[in-house]
Scaffold this active site. Structure first.
Site, short mmCIF file in Angstrom:
data_model
loop_
_atom_site.label_atom_id
_atom_site.label_comp_id
_atom_site.label_asym_id
_atom_site.label_seq_id
_atom_site.Cartn_x
_atom_site.Cartn_y
_atom_site.Cartn_z
N SER A 129 36.99 89.23 15.26
CA SER A 129 37.48 89.52 13.91
C SER A 129 36.44 89.20 12.86
O SER A 129 35.65 88.28 13.01
CB SER A 129 38.75 88.71 13.61
OG SER A 129 39.16 88.96 12.28
N LYS A 184 44.19 88.01 19.40
CA LYS A 184 43.65 88.91 18.37
C LYS A 184 44.75 89.84 17.84
O LYS A 184 44.80 90.13 16.64
CB LYS A 184 42.48 89.73 18.92
CG LYS A 184 41.91 90.74 17.93
CD LYS A 184 41.35 90.05 16.71
CE LYS A 184 40.75 90.85 15.59
NZ LYS A 184 40.92 92.22 15.36
N HIS A 187 46.76 87.86 15.46
CA HIS A 187 45.93 87.70 14.26
C HIS A 187 46.13 88.92 13.36
O HIS A 187 46.35 88.81 12.15
CB HIS A 187 44.45 87.55 14.66
CG HIS A 187 43.49 87.72 13.53
ND1 HIS A 187 43.16 88.96 13.02
CD2 HIS A 187 42.78 86.82 12.79
CE1 HIS A 187 42.31 88.81 12.01
NE2 HIS A 187 42.06 87.52 11.85
N ASN A 188 46.05 90.10 13.96
CA ASN A 188 46.17 91.32 13.16
C ASN A 188 47.58 91.50 12.62
O ASN A 188 47.77 92.00 11.51
CB ASN A 188 45.75 92.53 13.98
CG ASN A 188 44.23 92.66 14.04
OD1 ASN A 188 43.51 91.66 13.97
ND2 ASN A 188 43.74 93.87 14.19
N GLU A 191 47.68 89.43 9.72
CA GLU A 191 46.85 90.13 8.73
C GLU A 191 47.67 91.21 8.01
O GLU A 191 47.68 91.30 6.77
CB GLU A 191 45.65 90.75 9.47
CG GLU A 191 44.77 91.70 8.69
CD GLU A 191 43.70 92.35 9.61
OE1 GLU A 191 42.94 91.60 10.25
OE2 GLU A 191 43.64 93.58 9.69
C1 6PG Z 1 39.52 92.16 12.00
C2 6PG Z 1 40.32 93.37 11.65
C3 6PG Z 1 39.79 94.55 12.39
C4 6PG Z 1 40.22 95.88 11.84
C5 6PG Z 1 41.68 96.14 12.04
C6 6PG Z 1 42.24 97.10 11.07
O1 6PG Z 1 40.12 91.20 12.44
O2 6PG Z 1 38.30 92.21 11.82
O3 6PG Z 1 41.66 93.17 11.99
O4 6PG Z 1 40.07 94.37 13.73
O5 6PG Z 1 39.87 96.01 10.52
O6 6PG Z 1 41.78 96.67 13.33
O7 6PG Z 1 43.44 97.50 11.58
P1 6PG Z 1 44.25 98.69 11.03
O8 6PG Z 1 43.36 99.91 11.04
O9 6PG Z 1 45.39 98.82 11.96
O10 6PG Z 1 44.64 98.32 9.64
#
Ligand code: 6PG
Length: 476
Positions: A129, A184, A187-188, A191
């Site tokens: 990430s 991960k 985490h997302n 996010e």
């Molecule tokens: C990270 C982000 C990265 C990416 C996402 C965006 O941790 O660096 O999460 O992995 O920007 O995959 O996800 P979406 O396209 O689903 O918003």
């Protein structure tokens, strides 16, 4: 020639930046990309003068590496990962290490781990990430899979990963098989939740209060200097202050309001449903992205479905202050839901997650990095079997006094007809979690009424069915 200590396959921006990052830390890197010109451009461009060697076939790549070979795949998650693994395998030997550094679905990582392990290879699924900048200057890395492989990668990953304020590297072994990609994924999910909460605050203050973007940007900058200090709040302040080069308008005014998604947030919700985890914030964020994508329908609907005008007549400062405190509590509740989900996953998949370690490696480099992750570490230090962050006194003392702000923020937004689905969802989660007796007794009664599904009683053990009044055949 000196053999490379690691290979990077796939020279998209993430792959290039990770290769540069690793080489900058003193480890010679071999790179490969399917389109040859990309390799040449990279070698003659950003990689010039660095310990990076370009290779143009998997055979050449295999020869360029010291053994056991360490090969980091930075290719698009999905079938491309399987394709590359299949193509590269004939050039590898048992004991070689394959690392998938993409946003792969953890079940795919489980499957690949099983196959590759049976074939004698070592496999690591590593969540990475931090986006492009993180890849170059230090991402947060979440490796899972073969522990011996992790030991063999540790020096390189520790050097390349972001450093927290105490100097600790933001990488650690997450657990067996798909554990790294699972972490991960969550985490997302978190996010997504935090991004949606921020978007709702922006909407209420911009549309409801009529506050211009630049002024709102200043507010976010102030917030970032205090309890809300985090990467996502920091970049929101920058975004709000940015002007469109072509029109001179605030950039947000010209960006289409359709949020895309590549799947990780949705997977988190889907998995939470499978495991029976209450991830209200993440689910609401995924649904909010979906309805944002219905742009044409929304435009049509806006012409006929009328609601209140988003006009605020109260005390502006009170709403701004409430927004800040609501956001703070909302973010904590989002972390609480994500960590609870990982607690269930730890049992379900036998990942044996160490929550403190997860909080530790999220402190720098990743998208959800925030000062409060230190507090999450402390909470798990106090009790490593904590089911829910809300049961830790520190977090309770943050959320409880802020529920008034959340309620005010939400009711004000609802009164103005501004959707605050994620904020309502986190408060709904808080209210449900703190309610000893929910109306699910009625749900159970209804299930028994129409399907004889039975219910349990508070006062007696066992399973019960009632001959419900109206369900009796009528006498006349
Ligand atoms: C990270 C982000 C990265 C990416 C996402 C965006 O941790 O660096 O999460 O992995 O920007 O995959 O996800 P979406 O396209 O689903 O918003």
């Amino acid at each position: 020639m000196e053999k490379a200590q690691i290979a990077v396959v796939g020279l998209g921006v993430m792959g290039q930046n990770l290769a540069l990052n690793i080489a900058n830390k003193g480890f010679p890197v071999a790179v490969y990309n399917r389109t040859e010109t990309k390799t040449t451009e990279f070698i003659e461009g950003p990689a010039k003068g660095k310990k990076i060697v370009g290779t143009y076939s998997y055979g050449e790549l295999a020869k360029a590496l010291e053994k056991p070979r360490r090969i980091l795949l930075m290719v698009k998650a999905g079938p491309a990962v399987d394709a590359v693994i299949d193509q590269i395998k004939p050039y590898l030997e048992p004991g070689d290490i394959l690392i998938d550094g993409g946003n792969s679905f953890f079940e795919d990582t489980e499957r690949r781990n099983k196959t590759l392990t049976a074939e004698g290879f070592m496999f690591v699924g590593a969540g990475v990430s931090g986006g492009e900048e993180g890849a170059l200057h230090g991402p947060s890395i979440m490796p899972g899979g073969n522990r011996r492989a992790w030991e063999a990668l540790k020096d390189i990953f520790v050097a390349a990963a972001a450093k927290a304020e105490d100097g600790e590297s933001c990488v650690d072994y997450m657990g067996p098989r798909g554990a790294g990609h699972y972490v991960k994924m969550v985490h997302n999910g978190i996010e997504y939740a935090i991004m949606q909460l921020i978007a709702e605050v922006y909407d209420v203050l911009h549309r409801g209060l009529g506050m211009p973007e630049a002024e709102l940007g200043e507010i976010f900058t102030q917030w970032n200097a205090g309890s809300l200090s985090s990467y996502l709040v920091e970049i929101t302040a920058d975004i709000l202050k940015t002007k469109d080069e072509q029109t001179g308008k605030p950039i947000l005014e010209v960006i289409l309001d359709e949020a895309k998604q590549k799947g990780t947030g949705k997977w988190t919700s889907q998995n939470a449903y499978d495991l029976g985890a209450a991830t209200h914030a993440i689910n609401a964020a995924v649904s909010s992205r979906i309805i944002s994508g219905m742009k044409e329908q929304r435009v049509e609907a806006s012409k006929v479905l009328k609601g209140p005008e988003p006009v605020f007549r109260g005390d502006r400062q009170q709403l701004i202050d409430a927004a800040k405190e609501a956001l703070y509590a909302g973010v904590i509740l989002s972390y609480a839901q994500g960590f609870s989900l990982m607690g269930l996953a730890s049992q379900e998949y036998d990942y044996k997650f160490d929550m403190k370690r997860i909080a530790k490696i999220w402190r720098a480099g990743c998208i959800i990095r925030a000062d409060r992750l230190d507090d999450i570490m402390d909470a798990y230090d106090r009790n490593n079997a904590l089911d829910n962050l809300l049961m830790d006194r520190h977090f309770r003392e943050i959320v409880m006094p802020r529920q008034g702000a959340m309620r005010y923020f939400i009711t004000t937004a609802i009164g103005m007809g501004i959707p605050v689905y994620a904020m309502s969802a986190v408060l709904g989660y808080f209210d449900a979690f703190r309610t000893a007796r929910l109306p699910a007794n009625l749900t159970q009664a209804q299930r028994d009424y129409f399907g004889a599904h039975t219910y349990r009683r508070l006062d007696r053990e066992g399973s019960f069915h009632t001959e419900w009044l109206g369900s009796q055949p009528s006498e006349d």
